[in-house]
Design a protein around this motif. Structure first.
Motif, PDB file in Angstrom:
ATOM      1  N   LEU A  58     -13.269  -4.891 -44.615  1.00 50.12           N
ATOM      2  CA  LEU A  58     -13.904  -4.543 -43.342  1.00 50.12           C
ATOM      3  C   LEU A  58     -13.152  -5.166 -42.165  1.00 50.12           C
ATOM      4  N   ILE A  59     -12.659  -6.368 -42.347  1.00 50.76           N
ATOM      5  CA  ILE A  59     -11.886  -7.020 -41.281  1.00 50.76           C
ATOM      6  C   ILE A  59     -10.591  -6.262 -41.031  1.00 50.76           C
ATOM      7  N   LEU A  60      -9.898  -5.867 -42.093  1.00 50.68           N
ATOM      8  CA  LEU A  60      -8.651  -5.122 -41.923  1.00 50.68           C
ATOM      9  C   LEU A  60      -8.890  -3.751 -41.305  1.00 50.68           C
ATOM     10  N   ILE A  61      -9.973  -3.097 -41.671  1.00 52.23           N
ATOM     11  CA  ILE A  61     -10.291  -1.790 -41.078  1.00 52.23           C
ATOM     12  C   ILE A  61     -10.595  -1.948 -39.596  1.00 52.23           C
ATOM     13  N   SER A  62     -11.320  -3.009 -39.226  1.00 47.78           N
ATOM     14  CA  SER A  62     -11.596  -3.231 -37.806  1.00 47.78           C
ATOM     15  C   SER A  62     -10.329  -3.567 -37.037  1.00 47.78           C
TER      16      SER A  62
END
Length: 93
Positions: free
Chosen positions: A3-7
């Motif tokens: 989720l952090i990488l997608i954000s």
């Protein structure tokens, strides 16, 4: 962590949209510098997650050296553009 990488990837799209929308070369170069910075931060996050410091060294090199060259190029292009405008207005007077 996904989720952090997608954000981070979504945050990367903001300067891409700005560079596509604007015609000023200075704004485009600043947008590309922002993209380079965010990409190197993403590389650092991935290197910490994988515990691979060789990838981290590449991210640090991109972060420290890559933007300096890009900003120098942007400054040179801005100075050339400004001097071309001055010579144009000098010829008209």
């Amino acid at each position: 962590m996904n989720l952090i990488l997608i954000s981070m990837i979504l945050a990367l799209l903001i300067p891409m949209y700005e560079a596509w929308q604007d015609d000023d070369i200075w704004q485009k170069m600043l947008a590309f510098a922002s993209i380079a910075t965010k990409t190197s931060i993403m590389i650092l996050v991935v290197s910490v997650l994988r515990d691979d410091w060789m990838i981290g060294v590449v991210g640090v090199i991109i972060l420290s050296v890559g933007n300096a060259g890009l900003m120098l190029l942007a400054h040179i292009l801005k100075r050339i553009n400004d001097s071309a405008k001055e010579s144009y207005y000098d010829q008209r007077a």
